[in-house]
Design a protein around this motif. Structure first.
Motif, mmCIF file in Angstrom:
data_model
loop_
_atom_site.group_PDB
_atom_site.id
_atom_site.type_symbol
_atom_site.label_atom_id
_atom_site.label_comp_id
_atom_site.label_asym_id
_atom_site.label_seq_id
_atom_site.Cartn_x
_atom_site.Cartn_y
_atom_site.Cartn_z
ATOM 1 N N GLU A 106 -99.007 15.064 3.806
ATOM 2 C CA GLU A 106 -98.389 14.394 4.945
ATOM 3 C C GLU A 106 -98.979 15.011 6.211
ATOM 4 O OE1 GLU A 106 -93.979 14.990 6.221
ATOM 5 O OE2 GLU A 106 -94.016 13.517 4.584
ATOM 6 N N LEU A 107 -99.401 14.168 7.158
ATOM 7 C CA LEU A 107 -99.912 14.639 8.443
ATOM 8 C C LEU A 107 -98.781 14.601 9.455
ATOM 9 C CD1 LEU A 107 -102.378 15.533 10.142
ATOM 10 C CD2 LEU A 107 -102.696 13.108 10.696
ATOM 11 N N GLN A 108 -98.539 15.741 10.102
ATOM 12 C CA GLN A 108 -97.465 15.845 11.088
ATOM 13 C C GLN A 108 -97.999 16.375 12.407
ATOM 14 O OE1 GLN A 108 -94.539 18.561 9.518
ATOM 15 N NE2 GLN A 108 -93.617 17.019 8.176
ATOM 16 N N VAL A 109 -97.287 16.066 13.474
ATOM 17 C CA VAL A 109 -97.510 16.685 14.772
ATOM 18 C C VAL A 109 -96.184 17.304 15.181
ATOM 19 C CG1 VAL A 109 -97.037 14.588 16.119
ATOM 20 C CG2 VAL A 109 -98.453 16.393 17.098
ATOM 21 N N VAL A 110 -96.254 18.514 15.746
ATOM 22 C CA VAL A 110 -95.042 19.204 16.186
ATOM 23 C C VAL A 110 -95.404 20.043 17.409
ATOM 24 C CG1 VAL A 110 -95.361 21.200 14.652
ATOM 25 C CG2 VAL A 110 -93.060 20.595 15.439
ATOM 26 N N VAL A 111 -94.454 20.131 18.336
ATOM 27 C CA VAL A 111 -94.656 20.925 19.541
ATOM 28 C C VAL A 111 -93.552 21.966 19.604
ATOM 29 C CG1 VAL A 111 -94.804 20.912 22.063
ATOM 30 C CG2 VAL A 111 -95.714 18.984 20.744
ATOM 31 N N ALA A 112 -93.960 23.219 19.729
ATOM 32 C CA ALA A 112 -93.025 24.348 19.804
ATOM 33 C C ALA A 112 -92.048 24.277 18.638
ATOM 34 C CB ALA A 112 -92.329 24.377 21.153
ATOM 35 N N ASP A 113 -90.761 24.375 18.935
ATOM 36 C CA ASP A 113 -89.742 24.317 17.882
ATOM 37 C C ASP A 113 -89.137 22.932 17.773
ATOM 38 O OD1 ASP A 113 -90.050 27.001 17.232
ATOM 39 O OD2 ASP A 113 -88.619 27.640 18.778
#
Length: 186
Positions: A106-113
């Protein structure tokens, strides 16, 4: 739909003041050792953003297979320099480690928490690699930058007929990850 981007409606609130507007759908399949190309369209929704480092990551069964967190524009345009309302298209290349087992990811994008956003699912295909040193007919030593070395070749036969391909085998040794794909021609 410009640049092949899929718009998010509504935009994803990735972090306070930072929205993800659109992204490219990941390739359905990717080989181990190669880069997965992704584009992300961000919008500064509030003035005075901190220096966020959006992370792209490949996940499987809750574990991280690969991750890269850096400022947009290949690390060159920190979010703290963005103006309110500014839209930035971020081009990313996420390297799939050569040792990752084949299978779904699975490809995810996340910023900080913040809350991760799944951009899509893909299949990782294993590329067979040999770690046994070859025995070329003609050994040579020639570096191709700090990441590869030509260690030898098998020359073509002494006679080749017009219109036929000229067989030549080159033997390479990887010294480190190149960071991009190269094409070799003779």
């Amino acid at each position: 739909a410009a640049l092949g981007l899929r718009p998010l409606d509504p935009p994803h609130r990735a972090a306070p003041g930072l929205e993800l507007l659109a992204y490219t759908q990941p390739e359905a399949r990717v080989d181990t050792g190669l880069a997965l190309e992704v584009r992300l369209a961000w919008r500064c929704a509030a003035p005075g953003l901190p220096d966020y480092l959006p992370a792209l990551r490949l996940m499987r069964d809750g574990g991280v297979l690969a991750e890269e967190a850096l400022a947009p524009a290949y690390g060159a345009y920190p979010t703290s320099r963005w103006r309110s309302g500014e839209v930035v298209v971020d081009w990313r290349d996420l390297q799939v480690p050569p040792e990752v087992a084949p299978g779904p990811a699975e490809l995810q994008v996340v910023v900080a928490d913040g809350e991760p956003l799944t951009l899509g699912e893909l299949q990782i295909d294993a590329v067979p690699r040999s770690f046994v040193a070859p025995s070329p007919a003609v050994p040579v030593t020639m570096s191709l930058g700090p990441f590869a070395a030509l260690v030898g070749y098998d020359p073509p036969p002494p006679e080749v007929h017009p219109g036929e391909p000229v067989p030549l085998t080159l033997y390479w040794r990887a010294l480190r990850t190149a960071g991009q794909e190269y094409v070799v021609f003779t």
